[in-house]
Write a protein that holds these residues in place. Structure first.
Motif, PDB file in Angstrom:
ATOM      1  N   ALA A   1      74.737  14.135  29.767  1.00  0.00           N
ATOM      2  CA  ALA A   1      73.551  14.706  29.577  1.00  0.00           C
ATOM      3  C   ALA A   1      73.486  16.089  28.655  1.00  0.00           C
ATOM      4  N   ALA A   2      74.720  16.802  29.007  1.00  0.00           N
ATOM      5  CA  ALA A   2      74.932  17.808  27.919  1.00  0.00           C
ATOM      6  C   ALA A   2      75.363  17.450  26.664  1.00  0.00           C
ATOM      7  N   LEU A   3      75.990  16.323  26.711  1.00  0.00           N
ATOM      8  CA  LEU A   3      76.512  15.905  25.144  1.00  0.00           C
ATOM      9  C   LEU A   3      75.288  15.193  24.485  1.00  0.00           C
ATOM     10  N   ARG A   4      74.276  14.798  25.067  1.00  0.00           N
ATOM     11  CA  ARG A   4      73.105  14.225  24.575  1.00  0.00           C
ATOM     12  C   ARG A   4      72.185  15.343  23.926  1.00  0.00           C
TER      13      ARG A   4
ATOM     14  N   VAL B   1      72.174   8.137  20.810  1.00  0.00           N
ATOM     15  CA  VAL B   1      71.945   8.003  19.315  1.00  0.00           C
ATOM     16  C   VAL B   1      70.261   7.772  19.008  1.00  0.00           C
ATOM     17  N   PHE B   2      69.856   6.468  19.531  1.00  0.00           N
ATOM     18  CA  PHE B   2      68.604   6.042  19.158  1.00  0.00           C
ATOM     19  C   PHE B   2      67.283   6.866  19.949  1.00  0.00           C
ATOM     20  N   TYR B   3      67.737   7.368  21.171  1.00  0.00           N
ATOM     21  CA  TYR B   3      66.595   7.685  21.881  1.00  0.00           C
ATOM     22  C   TYR B   3      66.638   9.659  21.611  1.00  0.00           C
ATOM     23  N   THR B   4      67.380  10.071  21.017  1.00  0.00           N
ATOM     24  CA  THR B   4      67.414  11.215  20.203  1.00  0.00           C
ATOM     25  C   THR B   4      66.674  11.233  18.890  1.00  0.00           C
ATOM     26  N   ARG B   5      66.301  10.297  18.343  1.00  0.00           N
ATOM     27  CA  ARG B   5      65.720  10.415  16.997  1.00  0.00           C
ATOM     28  C   ARG B   5      64.245  10.033  17.279  1.00  0.00           C
ATOM     29  N   THR B   6      63.577  10.309  16.163  1.00  0.00           N
ATOM     30  CA  THR B   6      61.934  10.336  15.983  1.00  0.00           C
ATOM     31  C   THR B   6      61.341   8.795  15.675  1.00  0.00           C
ATOM     32  N   PHE B   7      61.983   7.806  16.420  1.00  0.00           N
ATOM     33  CA  PHE B   7      61.468   6.507  16.623  1.00  0.00           C
ATOM     34  C   PHE B   7      60.272   6.182  17.292  1.00  0.00           C
ATOM     35  N   THR B   8      59.200   5.369  16.747  1.00  0.00           N
ATOM     36  CA  THR B   8      58.265   5.066  17.757  1.00  0.00           C
ATOM     37  C   THR B   8      58.709   3.883  18.793  1.00  0.00           C
TER      38      THR B   8
ATOM     39  N   VAL C   1      48.176   9.862  16.783  1.00  0.00           N
ATOM     40  CA  VAL C   1      47.996  10.605  17.773  1.00  0.00           C
ATOM     41  C   VAL C   1      49.511  10.970  18.268  1.00  0.00           C
ATOM     42  N   PHE C   2      50.331  10.176  18.108  1.00  0.00           N
ATOM     43  CA  PHE C   2      51.791  10.361  18.667  1.00  0.00           C
ATOM     44  C   PHE C   2      52.532  11.398  17.642  1.00  0.00           C
ATOM     45  N   PRO C   3      52.493  11.205  16.260  1.00  0.00           N
ATOM     46  CA  PRO C   3      53.092  11.834  15.469  1.00  0.00           C
ATOM     47  C   PRO C   3      52.572  13.399  15.638  1.00  0.00           C
ATOM     48  N   LEU C   4      51.328  13.449  15.893  1.00  0.00           N
ATOM     49  CA  LEU C   4      50.526  15.009  16.201  1.00  0.00           C
ATOM     50  C   LEU C   4      51.339  15.449  17.138  1.00  0.00           C
ATOM     51  N   MET C   5      51.564  14.611  18.388  1.00  0.00           N
ATOM     52  CA  MET C   5      51.983  15.104  19.725  1.00  0.00           C
ATOM     53  C   MET C   5      53.413  15.416  19.705  1.00  0.00           C
ATOM     54  N   THR C   6      53.911  15.008  18.710  1.00  0.00           N
ATOM     55  CA  THR C   6      55.629  15.041  18.900  1.00  0.00           C
ATOM     56  C   THR C   6      56.090  16.002  17.676  1.00  0.00           C
TER      57      THR C   6
ATOM     58  N   ARG D   1      63.601  16.390  16.669  1.00  0.00           N
ATOM     59  CA  ARG D   1      64.534  15.419  17.697  1.00  0.00           C
ATOM     60  C   ARG D   1      64.805  16.085  18.794  1.00  0.00           C
ATOM     61  N   LEU D   2      64.921  17.329  19.037  1.00  0.00           N
ATOM     62  CA  LEU D   2      64.984  17.957  20.128  1.00  0.00           C
ATOM     63  C   LEU D   2      63.978  17.563  21.365  1.00  0.00           C
ATOM     64  N   LEU D   3      62.723  17.586  20.804  1.00  0.00           N
ATOM     65  CA  LEU D   3      61.543  17.253  21.688  1.00  0.00           C
ATOM     66  C   LEU D   3      61.897  15.813  22.198  1.00  0.00           C
ATOM     67  N   PHE D   4      62.252  14.943  21.386  1.00  0.00           N
ATOM     68  CA  PHE D   4      62.659  13.525  21.821  1.00  0.00           C
ATOM     69  C   PHE D   4      63.575  13.375  22.813  1.00  0.00           C
ATOM     70  N   THR D   5      64.598  14.220  22.402  1.00  0.00           N
ATOM     71  CA  THR D   5      65.792  14.439  23.414  1.00  0.00           C
ATOM     72  C   THR D   5      65.417  14.895  24.675  1.00  0.00           C
ATOM     73  N   ILE D   6      64.453  15.991  24.902  1.00  0.00           N
ATOM     74  CA  ILE D   6      63.976  16.245  26.119  1.00  0.00           C
ATOM     75  C   ILE D   6      63.127  14.971  26.699  1.00  0.00           C
ATOM     76  N   PHE D   7      62.312  14.257  25.876  1.00  0.00           N
ATOM     77  CA  PHE D   7      61.394  13.205  26.429  1.00  0.00           C
ATOM     78  C   PHE D   7      62.399  12.109  26.783  1.00  0.00           C
ATOM     79  N   SER D   8      63.678  12.127  26.333  1.00  0.00           N
ATOM     80  CA  SER D   8      64.820  10.974  26.747  1.00  0.00           C
ATOM     81  C   SER D   8      65.210  10.852  28.173  1.00  0.00           C
ATOM     82  N   PHE D   9      64.840  12.053  28.787  1.00  0.00           N
ATOM     83  CA  PHE D   9      65.260  12.389  30.165  1.00  0.00           C
ATOM     84  C   PHE D   9      64.402  11.620  31.223  1.00  0.00           C
ATOM     85  N   ILE D  10      63.145  11.096  30.774  1.00  0.00           N
ATOM     86  CA  ILE D  10      62.361  10.514  31.402  1.00  0.00           C
ATOM     87  C   ILE D  10      63.017   9.166  31.725  1.00  0.00           C
ATOM     88  N   LEU D  11      63.881   8.759  30.959  1.00  0.00           N
ATOM     89  CA  LEU D  11      64.591   7.346  31.314  1.00  0.00           C
ATOM     90  C   LEU D  11      65.469   7.630  32.295  1.00  0.00           C
TER      91      LEU D  11
END
Length: 563
Positions: free
Chosen positions: A20-23, A148-155, A72-77, A108-118
């Motif tokens: 998790a720290a590496l992510r 890699v993929f879940y820390t990027r701004t992909f839909t 909506v999602f681009p605005l929220m992220t 990317r940092l916001l997506f990385t934080i969101f990735s912990f939902i997984l």
């Protein structure tokens, strides 16, 4: 034996914490690999133009003439992160908050934080599916898909997070050793609709969870009135969520967009009437475009087995292969169990029985895979939401995990996609941004022409150029032929309309020799290493020569206009 299990669980916890720290740390470094243009052009690039007023390239999906992506999602992220750094700079709390690093890393940092939902979802779902929570968490956190993929701004990453939330909502909880009812239907309706507006393909991923939830409701309720009540609440909340998305998209894509939102002088009734006339439903436009085979052919057509035979292995390695093997053995039994559901636990679906857990998770994995395989355009990132059911299946009912091939595969995958793949382009943009915003350049009205050839589309937002600046021109030559490339370079080199013009050509080392045939002199060569272009791959013999760094590098070449 009990002490050994406790020690193993502690080791797994520590390993998950390390991963998790590496992510998070790798996101901040940042990762140099460039996976696909959509990681920039489906959110950050658009929001940088709208909120930070930077020069950007607006993809066709976000043009008012062809709106196919919800805003909506681009605005929220990305929109929220860019608004924060803009506010910090305006308040004087950070004099240079807006730069290429923050423009790249903050979304990317916001997506990385969101990735912990997984991770949260895995921890919640593991007891339900009889999987070891910490073993599953390590399998998830150590996957190069997560790193890699879940820390990027992909839909696609948002699609995976919404699928994780949906699986948590439809699955019964576990309290004091007994199973409890799934979450209320309104939340399920909201998540499903939000996923559909994010990517209409979400319906393929949501199909089995929704059927599973419906089966649980029908089998746990004795009254048909109660069942109908659950479904009505789901539909009503889904409709309300859809209205919110349609309204936001209509405001954005019509003349009543973000720039004009505060200048509306009409009455609320007039505004509502105009919205009705100009209503924008982005998922329907998306489906209309992508269901046309000729449109898909423009983006690339692939054999129908690409997801099964190539993309699944590229993302999940041996886990995908083992799932296919298990699927052939249990698909027939799984279908029979879905048709004849008999409750084995009080208040829960029979799908949770010990002998039925694996087939159900396999359907959660393979049904979306089959649906996506029906479309001819197949990219690996389309499958990243499937990591959650796959890791749950791989550790359920004490299934043995082959750790050595899993670890080796994910290390190689992380290096390839996180470091090597188009890995020189982002550092190149960082370098050019610093060059063009240096004090020397700021004190002189220099003209810059940046010509990119045989690279992925450069995200112009990372150059941090205001829309009012006209002294910088970006030319994307993509994979142009030698004749076209040389003609453009010669034209820029012989442009004598300005005295202080600086022309830079950015090109991979594998096609560096092409420029020597153009007859244009260069100076100030800068080599950025590493950079792997799969469109122009290095020749194997050169990798074992003294010139190997050139084959795995990206060149920034300045045209010597004086000569």
């Amino acid at each position: 034996a009990a002490q050994a299990r406790v020690s193993l669980r502690r080791a797994m916890r520590a390993l998950w914490a390390l991963l998790a720290a590496l992510r998070a740390g790798w996101c901040l470094l940042p990762q140099a690999g460039y996976l696909h243009p959509d990681e920039f052009f489906q959110a950050p690039e658009v929001m940088a133009g709208d909120i930070l007023n930077l020069q950007v390239y607006y993809p066709w999906e976000f043009l008012s003439s062809s709106p196919c992506r919800t805003v909506v999602f681009p605005l929220m992220t990305s929109g929220v992160t860019y608004w924060v750094i803009k506010s910090l700079q305006q308040l004087g709390l950070c004099s240079s908050c807006i730069n290429s690093y923050t423009l790249l890393v903050s979304p990317r940092l916001l997506f990385t934080i969101f990735s912990f939902i997984l991770d949260y979802s895995v921890y919640r779902l593991s007891p339900v599916w009889e999987a070891d929570p910490w073993k599953t968490l390590v399998l998830l956190a150590g996957s190069h898909v997560t790193l890699v993929f879940y820390t990027r701004t992909f839909t696609n990453a948002l699609e995976g997070l919404l699928l994780a939330l949906l699986m948590v909502l439809v699955s019964p909880g576990k309290s004091s050793g007994s199973l409890t009812q799934p979450a209320s239907s309104p939340l399920i309706g909201i998540v499903t609709t939000a996923g559909f507006f994010n990517r209409p393909t979400f319906l393929a991923f949501a199909l089995m969870p929704l059927l599973y939830w419906a089966g649980s409701i029908v089998n746990s309720q004795k009254s048909i009135k109660t069942v109908i009540h659950h479904f009505l609440k789901l539909v009503l909340c889904a409709c309300f969520t859809a209205i919110v998305f349609v309204t936001a998209d209509t405001f954005y894509f019509t003349s009543m967009g973000l720039d004009n939102l505060y200048s509306i002088k009409e009455s609320p009734f007039d505004v509502i009437a105009q919205l009705h006339e100009k209503m924008v439903v982005t998922p329907l436009n998306f489906l209309s475009y992508n269901l046309n085979p000729s449109n898909l052919a423009l983006h690339g057509s692939h054999p129908r087995v690409t997801h099964f035979a190539v993309n699944g292995i590229m993302l999940f390695g041996i886990l995908h292969i083992l799932a296919i093997g298990a699927g052939f053995k249990m698909l027939k039994k799984c279908m029979q169990q879905l048709i004849q559901v008999t409750p084995n636990h009080h208040g829960s679906s029979g799908l949770l029985a010990h002998s039925e857990g694996n087939p159900t998770l396999l359907l959660f994995y393979f049904v979306p895979l089959v649906c996506l395989s029906l479309v001819s355009h197949q990219e690996p990132r389309f499958l990243i939401p499937l990591i959650l059911p796959l890791v749950l299946f791989s550790t359920s009912q004490n299934r043995a995990v082959r750790w050595k091939p899993v670890i080796t595969f994910n290390i190689l995958g992380a290096l390839l996609f996180g470091c090597l793949h188009q890995g020189g382009l982002i550092p190149c943009l960082f370098h050019l941004e610093q060059l063009m915003h240096s004090p020397e350049s700021s004190n002189h009205s220099r003209q810059y022409t940046l010509l990119f050839a045989h690279t992925y589309m450069p995200p112009r937002s990372l150059l941090n150029i205001k829309k009012s600046d006209t002294h910088i021109e970006v030319i994307d030559m993509a994979g142009s032929e030698e004749e076209t490339l040389c003609q453009t370079v010669e034209q820029q080199a012989n442009n004598f309309t300005c005295n202080d013009c600086h022309v830079f050509v950015i090109i991979p080392g594998t096609v560096r020799a092409t420029l020597t045939k153009c007859g244009v002199p260069f100076k100030n060569e800068t080599l950025i290493f590493p950079h792997l272009s799969m469109e122009d791959p290095p020749q194997i013999p050169f990798l074992f020569s003294g010139n190997w760094r050139s084959q795995l590098g990206l060149y920034i070449l300045q045209v010597d206009r004086e000569q």
